[in-house]
Design an enzyme around this catalytic site. Sequence first.
Site, PDB file in Angstrom:
ATOM      1  N   ASP A 414     -53.301 -46.703  18.170  1.00 19.62           N
ATOM      2  CA  ASP A 414     -51.864 -46.906  18.353  1.00 19.62           C
ATOM      3  C   ASP A 414     -51.277 -47.553  17.101  1.00 19.62           C
ATOM      4  O   ASP A 414     -52.001 -48.028  16.228  1.00 19.62           O
ATOM      5  CB  ASP A 414     -51.654 -47.799  19.596  1.00 19.62           C
ATOM      6  CG  ASP A 414     -50.192 -47.891  19.989  1.00 19.62           C
ATOM      7  OD1 ASP A 414     -49.418 -46.987  19.630  1.00 19.62           O
ATOM      8  OD2 ASP A 414     -49.820 -48.883  20.655  1.00 19.62           O
ATOM      9  N   GLU A 417     -48.408 -45.513  12.525  1.00 24.08           N
ATOM     10  CA  GLU A 417     -47.457 -44.824  11.622  1.00 24.08           C
ATOM     11  C   GLU A 417     -47.585 -45.346  10.198  1.00 24.08           C
ATOM     12  O   GLU A 417     -47.397 -44.533   9.287  1.00 24.08           O
ATOM     13  CB  GLU A 417     -46.027 -45.012  12.151  1.00 24.08           C
ATOM     14  CG  GLU A 417     -45.790 -44.367  13.506  1.00 24.08           C
ATOM     15  CD  GLU A 417     -46.500 -45.079  14.660  1.00 24.08           C
ATOM     16  OE1 GLU A 417     -46.656 -46.318  14.557  1.00 24.08           O
ATOM     17  OE2 GLU A 417     -46.903 -44.414  15.620  1.00 24.08           O
ATOM     18  N   ASP A 492     -43.793 -43.834  23.262  1.00 26.22           N
ATOM     19  CA  ASP A 492     -43.055 -44.612  24.257  1.00 26.22           C
ATOM     20  C   ASP A 492     -41.809 -43.888  24.759  1.00 26.22           C
ATOM     21  O   ASP A 492     -40.680 -44.208  24.364  1.00 26.22           O
ATOM     22  CB  ASP A 492     -42.691 -45.973  23.678  1.00 26.22           C
ATOM     23  CG  ASP A 492     -43.939 -46.746  23.270  1.00 26.22           C
ATOM     24  OD1 ASP A 492     -45.036 -46.376  23.734  1.00 26.22           O
ATOM     25  OD2 ASP A 492     -43.815 -47.698  22.486  1.00 26.22           O
TER      26      ASP A 492
HETATM   27  C1  GLC Z   1     -47.020 -49.340  21.844  1.00 22.36           C
HETATM   28  C2  GLC Z   1     -47.671 -48.148  22.494  1.00 22.36           C
HETATM   29  C3  GLC Z   1     -47.798 -48.378  23.976  1.00 22.36           C
HETATM   30  C4  GLC Z   1     -48.601 -49.641  24.204  1.00 22.36           C
HETATM   31  C5  GLC Z   1     -47.952 -50.822  23.503  1.00 22.36           C
HETATM   32  C6  GLC Z   1     -48.788 -52.085  23.588  1.00 22.36           C
HETATM   33  O1  GLC Z   1     -45.721 -49.485  22.260  1.00 22.36           O
HETATM   34  O2  GLC Z   1     -46.985 -46.962  22.212  1.00 22.36           O
HETATM   35  O3  GLC Z   1     -48.395 -47.288  24.608  1.00 22.36           O
HETATM   36  O4  GLC Z   1     -48.709 -49.902  25.567  1.00 22.36           O
HETATM   37  O5  GLC Z   1     -47.764 -50.511  22.132  1.00 22.36           O
HETATM   38  O6  GLC Z   1     -50.020 -51.906  22.986  1.00 22.36           O
END
Ligand code: GLC
Length: 810
Positions: A414, A417, A492
């Site tokens: 995650d 980017e 998200d």
């Molecule tokens: C980001 C991710 C999401 C995750 C959050 C906390 O927003 O896209 O899926 O739950 O981070 O890690």
Amino acid sequence: MAEIFENPPQIDAGYEPLGAAELVDHDGRSVRLKAGSTIVEVSALAPDLFRVGAFPDGSTPRYDSEAIAKQEWEPVKVSMERSHKEITLSTSAATAHVSLDPLRVSFADASGRSLAADDEELGMGFSRRPDADVFTQPLGPSPRLYKRREEGERYFGCGERTSGLEKTGSYQIFWNVDPPLGHTAAFNNLYTSIPFSFSMTSGRAHGLLFDNPGRVEFDLALEDEGRAYYGAEGANLVYYVFCGPTPWAVLDRYTELTGRTPMPPLWSLGNQQCRYSYIDEDEVREVARGFRERDIPCDVIYLDIHYMDGYRVFTWNEERFPEPEKLMSELREEGFRIVTIVDPGVKVDENYPVYTEGRERDLFCKTGAGEEYHNAVWPGICAFPDFANAETREWWGANHSALLDVGVAGIWCDMNEPSLFIPKQSTMPGDVVHPGGDDPKFHAQIHNAYGSLMARSVREGLLKLRPDERPFVITRAGYAGLQRHAMQWTGDNSSWWEHLWMSMPQLQNLGLSGVAWAGVDVGGFWGDANGELLARWAEFGAFQPFCRNHTAIGTRRQEPWAFGEPYESAYREMMKLRQRLLPYLYSLFDECHRTGAPILRPLLFEYPEDETTYTADDEFLLGDALLVAPITRPGTEHRHVYLPRGCWFHYWTGERFDGPAHILAHAPLGQPPLYVKANTAVPMAPDMAHTGEGTWDPLTLLLYPTAGADESVLYEDAGDGFDYEDGEYARRTVSCEEAAGSVTVRISERLGSFVPQRQELRLELRGFGSAPESVEVNGEGADSSYDEETGTVIVSLGETESVITVEIVR
Ligand code: GLC
């Protein structure tokens, strides 16, 4: 910061198209030309694939790129013709026309149809922008490419986008960001960038990959504009043209070039559950129990950032997760696997070995002044791995032993980017340096590849740590070709009906851009869901290549049972249906792995000649046998559905429809409009709580016979590991034909050496108004039954490896 964009003018003041060119060299597949100081190379890599490269500093052509999986191509037969005006390179399937003064390149397929032709006036060239800012200037001249929009040409693809399926007339920005809450049409670029336009022109397809991992922009022209624009900031100009002419051919070649989706471990196709965050071991156990007690299939539970010690990657929070190994082995007994999140930011902390080792080995990104580059993410101030460096990738991959050694089954990449907190939701400045390897780069030059490079390091690391298991890696960010490292979820989204609708065009365009293994968060991430939205979302989610329910911190609970009845039952039935459809879904993954064909596909992929399908973006095909048209509005039980040519049967009622037709479907909760194509077998498993509960025994081939013929493929293997690469798989073709009231089903011999462990294969033939006159298997009386109420004939076939022929006379 993600930006609300305005379309910049297509032509900037510093643009100079390439002028006259002369031939300097050629070999069996390429011509090399010189236009001023620029070296241009046009090559036929395969009969239907051309590559064009322009190098303004006169350097030797180079095509190394994170997007490209295949650099060496088999010889291809090319005939070259030269006149003083033009050079043509012709293969068996297409031609590249290179006019010399001025230099313009265009293509044609075998039928002579012109495609991806340079705009006469603007062609290709470079901009030395007088208004370029202090940073972009050192990147050098910026490539620009202007292509004629052919009459009737319509654009799709472009990877992960907001809005609808068709991108004609749109401006597309490719620059990975963590966009602010919303993902509305006002925000152009999201987490991944795939600068690939997929065109349909009167039923014929072609594609163009503009390979540049820096910032890229496309202007996909309106009809009256007559030309499309492809440009980037400071780099060589490299693009690939896929001549088609079928959508299948484009995707096949595109994924040969950029890499194919690996075979997934079977468990990762099961239903999955997530929340930011399941806070401790007790809560994880409770959620797992919730699924089993309520008889809702589930294979995977996720641990979001709170499992870590102060968000330090590759650590465990000992208070919340004191015994992760025990937790995971107990859950495994119940058929659950655990996937953990891993973000790229490494906390700057002298007492944290991941940080100190990375620093000592010089594996982090640097500022222009040579200092370690720091910014804030969840753990506070962090350093960021230089994933462009092979040594960093190896080190990062090996660090996953901290998770795998205690039983973690897969890794969720995650914030890659990368997403940064200073300023809020920003990304790395372009002048940060990736110092690694022999070829240091500014971040701006490889920004969009950062997420892919992280995912690559994880996949390679997992393969080393567990060489006998198929890695499961999920990523948020990436670049063209990301499909060979990881599957993608779309970040998200929000618990909005609009986002339930948008999931369809989003996944369809990802599929047209090589990323077939993808999914959106079921129920929506931001904001509160409600029972109806969640259940309707499950009616869509059950058909995604990846099915995971996820929601943000502070939102209402979103587990399938969170809103009670009737929503819980609807969710249960959908997940049971998914579980039963796994043999079909798995067979589609095999097809995708071999050919790049999307799993969740737009109707245009199968029916390119039918232009009504070009805008049918609120329905989709799963493979070619199932058409799904989810409800995406509250309080609604009816909707319009477009059925393309052929005969379709409503899954719940058995009603028959002959396409092409616009129909009004009735869809009470729990019964999304779902249609099965006639004569196409859908292999289905028995009910199971998770993928490991049993074998597919009996395996049912669901069929709706009708006059005509069709066929489908059933694929099976061990569900994990790599023996299938050595022939340990079982692939059988099932054909079904009906003529003059007589139905013939043939199941071919098994290809491959895998022997499925089961006693029974059976046919479930629907749509029989009365008991059949006779049923024979291989010319002999059969073990069959007829259910009058549902009009279904069941034929038991035992399990045999040889050809089976079933004859049924109505
Ligand atoms: C980001 C991710 C999401 C995750 C959050 C906390 O927003 O896209 O899926 O739950 O981070 O890690």
